[in-house]
Design an enzyme around this catalytic site. Structure first.
Site, PDB file in Angstrom:
ATOM      1  N   GLY A 186       2.315  -3.535  -5.476  1.00 28.61           N
ATOM      2  CA  GLY A 186       3.054  -2.040  -6.237  1.00 28.61           C
ATOM      3  C   GLY A 186       4.182  -2.631  -5.395  1.00 28.61           C
ATOM      4  N   GLY A 187       4.531  -0.986  -5.520  1.00 25.33           N
ATOM      5  CA  GLY A 187       5.489  -0.409  -4.590  1.00 25.33           C
ATOM      6  C   GLY A 187       5.684  -1.069  -3.333  1.00 25.33           C
ATOM      7  N   GLY A 421      36.988 -23.094  -7.229  1.00 25.65           N
ATOM      8  CA  GLY A 421      36.440 -21.195  -6.672  1.00 25.65           C
ATOM      9  C   GLY A 421      35.644 -21.829  -5.393  1.00 25.65           C
ATOM     10  N   ALA A 422      34.888 -22.997  -5.885  1.00 24.63           N
ATOM     11  CA  ALA A 422      33.597 -23.372  -4.744  1.00 24.63           C
ATOM     12  C   ALA A 422      34.750 -22.555  -3.790  1.00 24.63           C
ATOM     13  CB  ALA A 422      32.428 -23.891  -5.056  1.00 24.63           C
TER      14      ALA A 422
HETATM   15  C1  HXC Z   1      -8.131   2.940  -1.045  1.00 24.53           C
HETATM   16  C2  HXC Z   1      -8.146   0.831  -1.303  1.00 24.53           C
HETATM   17  C3  HXC Z   1      -7.177   0.395  -1.474  1.00 24.53           C
HETATM   18  C4  HXC Z   1      -6.186   1.660  -2.231  1.00 24.53           C
HETATM   19  C5  HXC Z   1      -7.943  -1.426  -1.124  1.00 24.53           C
HETATM   20  N1  HXC Z   1      -9.253  -0.659  -1.111  1.00 24.53           N
HETATM   21  N2  HXC Z   1      -7.495  -0.762  -2.151  1.00 24.53           N
HETATM   22  N3  HXC Z   1      -8.803   1.927  -1.227  1.00 24.53           N
HETATM   23  N4  HXC Z   1      -6.906   2.998  -2.079  1.00 24.53           N
HETATM   24  N5  HXC Z   1      -5.537   1.065  -2.945  1.00 24.53           N
HETATM   25  C6  HXC Z   1     -10.263  -0.308  -0.306  1.00 24.53           C
HETATM   26  C7  HXC Z   1     -11.298  -1.017  -1.555  1.00 24.53           C
HETATM   27  O1  HXC Z   1     -12.006   0.339  -1.852  1.00 24.53           O
HETATM   28  C8  HXC Z   1     -12.554  -1.448  -0.539  1.00 24.53           C
HETATM   29  O2  HXC Z   1     -13.118  -0.470   0.568  1.00 24.53           O
HETATM   30  C9  HXC Z   1     -11.587  -2.255   1.189  1.00 24.53           C
HETATM   31  O3  HXC Z   1      -9.807  -1.703   0.356  1.00 24.53           O
HETATM   32  C10 HXC Z   1     -11.429  -3.644   0.357  1.00 24.53           C
HETATM   33  O4  HXC Z   1     -10.930  -3.719  -0.937  1.00 24.53           O
HETATM   34  P1  HXC Z   1     -11.544  -4.768  -1.735  1.00 24.53           P
HETATM   35  O5  HXC Z   1     -10.939  -4.435  -2.649  1.00 24.53           O
HETATM   36  O6  HXC Z   1     -13.112  -5.118  -1.538  1.00 24.53           O
HETATM   37  O7  HXC Z   1     -10.708  -6.285  -1.279  1.00 24.53           O
HETATM   38  P2  HXC Z   1     -10.281  -7.232  -2.071  1.00 24.53           P
HETATM   39  O8  HXC Z   1     -11.631  -8.243  -2.586  1.00 24.53           O
HETATM   40  O9  HXC Z   1     -10.097  -8.424  -0.562  1.00 24.53           O
HETATM   41  O10 HXC Z   1      -9.422  -7.320  -2.589  1.00 24.53           O
HETATM   42  C11 HXC Z   1      -8.647  -6.407  -1.923  1.00 24.53           C
HETATM   43  C12 HXC Z   1      -6.890  -5.804  -3.258  1.00 24.53           C
HETATM   44  C13 HXC Z   1      -8.070  -4.633  -3.878  1.00 24.53           C
HETATM   45  C14 HXC Z   1      -6.424  -6.799  -4.046  1.00 24.53           C
HETATM   46  C15 HXC Z   1      -5.877  -5.358  -1.913  1.00 24.53           C
HETATM   47  O11 HXC Z   1      -8.267  -4.046  -3.220  1.00 24.53           O
HETATM   48  C16 HXC Z   1      -7.140  -4.058  -5.019  1.00 24.53           C
HETATM   49  O12 HXC Z   1      -6.930  -4.932  -6.047  1.00 24.53           O
HETATM   50  N6  HXC Z   1      -6.969  -3.322  -4.261  1.00 24.53           N
HETATM   51  C17 HXC Z   1      -5.819  -1.984  -5.399  1.00 24.53           C
HETATM   52  C18 HXC Z   1      -4.269  -2.986  -5.744  1.00 24.53           C
HETATM   53  C19 HXC Z   1      -3.796  -1.572  -6.179  1.00 24.53           C
HETATM   54  O13 HXC Z   1      -3.633  -1.500  -7.134  1.00 24.53           O
HETATM   55  N7  HXC Z   1      -3.202  -0.654  -4.870  1.00 24.53           N
HETATM   56  C20 HXC Z   1      -2.155   0.836  -5.984  1.00 24.53           C
HETATM   57  C21 HXC Z   1      -0.330  -0.458  -5.862  1.00 24.53           C
HETATM   58  S1  HXC Z   1      -0.006   0.905  -6.272  1.00 24.53           S
HETATM   59  P3  HXC Z   1     -14.620  -0.504   0.835  1.00 24.53           P
HETATM   60  O14 HXC Z   1     -15.170   0.373   1.163  1.00 24.53           O
HETATM   61  O15 HXC Z   1     -15.688  -0.532  -0.261  1.00 24.53           O
HETATM   62  O16 HXC Z   1     -14.555  -1.604   2.017  1.00 24.53           O
HETATM   63  C22 HXC Z   1       1.329   0.949  -5.076  1.00 24.53           C
HETATM   64  C23 HXC Z   1       2.644   1.669  -5.323  1.00 24.53           C
HETATM   65  C24 HXC Z   1       3.791   2.247  -4.274  1.00 24.53           C
HETATM   66  O17 HXC Z   1       1.075   0.351  -4.204  1.00 24.53           O
HETATM   67  C25 HXC Z   1       4.884   2.751  -4.587  1.00 24.53           C
HETATM   68  C26 HXC Z   1       5.861   2.924  -4.169  1.00 24.53           C
HETATM   69  C27 HXC Z   1       6.534   3.997  -4.449  1.00 24.53           C
END
Ligand code: HXC
Length: 536
Positions: A186-187, A421-422
């Site tokens: 994500g971001g 130009g290069a």
């Molecule tokens: C809270 C999270 C989390 C999140 C993972 N976990 N991402 N908890 N917020 N964003 C937690 C899971 O619930 C899990 O908790 C533990 O971390 C491990 O995650 P798994 O999914 O079991 O691990 P894995 O299979 O290795 O997958 C990792 C992953 C996946 C690919 C990162 O977790 C995932 O897709 N997470 C979401 C990613 C996402 O969309 N993030 C938001 C992006 S938007 P437990 O308790 O079960 O161990 C963003 C906006 C930023 O970031 C904006 C800035 C301007």
């Protein structure tokens, strides 16, 4: 009054039982050190990844890490985050040394809540960045995170905003390095993108704005994590990633090496090293460049290795836009940034990606007081509809801007072709190259002989109906043009080139030029108007 010590110089461990406050502190601290616990840490290791603490111990000089804010916890009561009492809130922050020099560092700990970024986590990172900027030391991020902590809602998004703001504030003032050691989704990927250098490790590092699931939902494309956002696409296609490592250990070795070339901040010069390589070492082998057919390709790396102290070249963006090569060498012990056309790829032509790659590196060098050596062998900007529509004018202009803006010492050497130009873009005198050298094999002209003849004499050539005679005519005209322009003498006579040099003397001439320019710019004066290293 009670005397605390019988003997003020005495300092040995007491046999007495530890006071209650110490026992309690040690227990709490042990809990913090244990992180998410062995089960989750082992799950991390099973993915071929280290834990955050292991990473710090491998990257930093031995026993140099000192942590701050290890007991910070989340204040978020939604979804029970605060009830978990995660000490440190999933990120370790502190200071350490690399090659004996201090750095500020943060390491996200994936086993704790997926390394996700909540408000407390974000504030810890922001705090370490503030301290790094005040202390004028590099900041390194070890990223391994599921991104914005879903349970904390907008607070986590705001946390990213705080980090982005600091990335920009620190840009061009202290080196910022991002090491991606897991997901960076994500971001969240934009904080690394605002830093100077990004490292990724094959197989474990992934960066994307929307993951495979979201891509499938939006466009129907089926793609896996590695193909979408692994080290390969980001080092070869998008150019997001500057360095790829085979393993975490290999990655840490590369980070340490990169830092050995960098000053601690924009008010210092890059660290010198003593070298046994002789300044006047002749490089006779470079005469081969003059012998070669100008249309023949060769890897520019051979020239860079021969010129550099001890043949050392630390390449940046090795797999991206290979038509331009960028990286660090040392000359006479001093760090120099190299920008070089690479005839082995697209004949060394400049395209949009190469322009972006070179321009951003030049801006980094200029921000951090590192002199620029430009090696020129290019037929010009790459022609084609794709390039024109892809914005070669806009991207190419960044290169012109970066060279013209740079006030660090600039030495340029034309090896063979420098057309159009290069020629102007690649560190020419008119963008304020300080010393512009050319080999006798240099060809400095608006364009290559064949193309020039076809434009200049198109009417005469059209009139000739006999094909053989036409070809003979073309050859004669090409020869006439080559005699005048496929040589460096016109450029040397009007001062566009300061000196035509013997290839064997290239190393000594370049080092002497850089030594003359040593005091060209006072870093302290420059840094007051420093404009940062915007991602290009
Ligand atoms: C809270 C999270 C989390 C999140 C993972 N976990 N991402 N908890 N917020 N964003 C937690 C899971 O619930 C899990 O908790 C533990 O971390 C491990 O995650 P798994 O999914 O079991 O691990 P894995 O299979 O290795 O997958 C990792 C992953 C996946 C690919 C990162 O977790 C995932 O897709 N997470 C979401 C990613 C996402 O969309 N993030 C938001 C992006 S938007 P437990 O308790 O079960 O161990 C963003 C906006 C930023 O970031 C904006 C800035 C301007």
């Amino acid at each position: 009054m009670i005397e605390l010590f019988d003997d003020p110089r005495e300092d040995k461990k007491s046999d007495r039982p530890a006071p209650q406050s110490l026992v309690k502190f040690r227990q709490i601290y042990q809990d913090a050190l244990a992180g998410a616990g062995e089960e989750k840490n082992n799950a991390q290791r099973a993915k071929g990844k280290f834990t955050a603490r292991e990473r710090l111990s491998y990257l930093l000089d031995q026993d140099s890490f000192f942590e701050i804010k290890s007991l910070v916890e989340s204040n978020c009561h939604d979804f029970g985050v605060a009830d978990k009492h995660i000490k440190g809130d999933g990120v370790i922050t502190g200071f350490g040394r690399i090659n004996g020099r201090p750095v500020a560092i943060f390491a996200q700990d994936f086993p704790q809540l997926g390394g996700s970024l909540g408000l407390a986590h974000a504030k810890k990172i922001a705090d370490i960045m503030d301290k790094a900027l005040e202390a004028k030391i590099p900041v390194i991020g070890l990223l391994d995170s599921g991104g914005a902590r879903i349970q904390e809602g907008v607070e986590s998004l705001n946390g990213y905003g705080e980090i982005f703001y600091r990335n920009v504030k620190a840009s061009g003032k202290i080196p910022q390095i991002s090491v991606i050691l897991g997901p960076c989704a994500g971001g969240a990927a934009y904080s690394p993108a605002l830093t100077d250098f990004i490292f990724m490790v094959e197989g474990i590092s992934h960066m994307f704005i929307t993951g495979p699931g979201a891509v499938k939902a939006a466009t129907g494309e089926e793609v896996d994590f590695d193909t979408l956002g692994g080290s390969r696409p980001h080092s070869e296609k998008s150019g997001v990633c500057h360095f790829v490592a085979k393993s975490e250990q290999d990655c840490f070795r590369q980070v340490r090496e990169l830092l050995s070339f960098l000053p601690q901040n924009n008010e210092e010069k890059a660290p010198s090293e003593t070298t046994t390589d002789i300044v006047d070492r002749p490089v006779h082998v470079l005469e081969r460049v003059c012998e070669m057919d100008p249309k023949k390709a060769f890897r520019i790396h051979h020239v860079i290795w021969r010129l550099a102290d001890d043949y050392g070249f630390f390449e940046i963006h090795q797999n991206f836009a290979k038509n331009v090569v960028t990286g660090f060498i040392r000359l006479g012990g001093e760090v120099v940034g190299v920008i070089a056309n690479n005839p082995a790829c697209l004949g060394g032509a400049l395209d949009s990606d190469a322009s972006d790659k070179a321009a951003r590196f030049i801006r980094f060098l200029n921000a951090f007081n590192i002199p620029i050596l430009t090696l020129v062998d290019t037929g010009g900007y790459l022609p084609g509809v794709a390039q024109e529509h892809g914005g070669i004018i806009r991207h190419g202009a960044k290169l012109l801007y970066a060279y013209a803006e740079a006030t660090v010492p600039k030495v340029t050497l034309v090896l063979r072709k420098a057309y159009g130009g290069a020629y102007i873009a690649m560190g020419s005198k008119y963008l304020r190259g300080d010393f512009n050298f050319a080999f006798p094999s240099a060809e400095i002209a608006v364009m290559g002989p064949r193309g020039a003849v076809e434009i200049l004499y198109s009417r005469d050539l059209k009139k000739e109906t006999d094909e053989q005679k036409k070809e003979e005519l073309k050859q004669k005209m090409t020869q006439d043009y080559s005699d005048k322009f496929a040589a460096p003498y016109q450029a040397a006579s009007n001062g566009s080139i300061d000196e035509i040099i013997e290839p064997a003397e290239a190393r000594s001439k370049i080092i002497n030029a850089l030594r003359i320019l040593k005091n060209k710019r006072d870093p302290k004066q420059h840094c007051q108007c420093n404009t940062g290293n915007i991602p290009l």
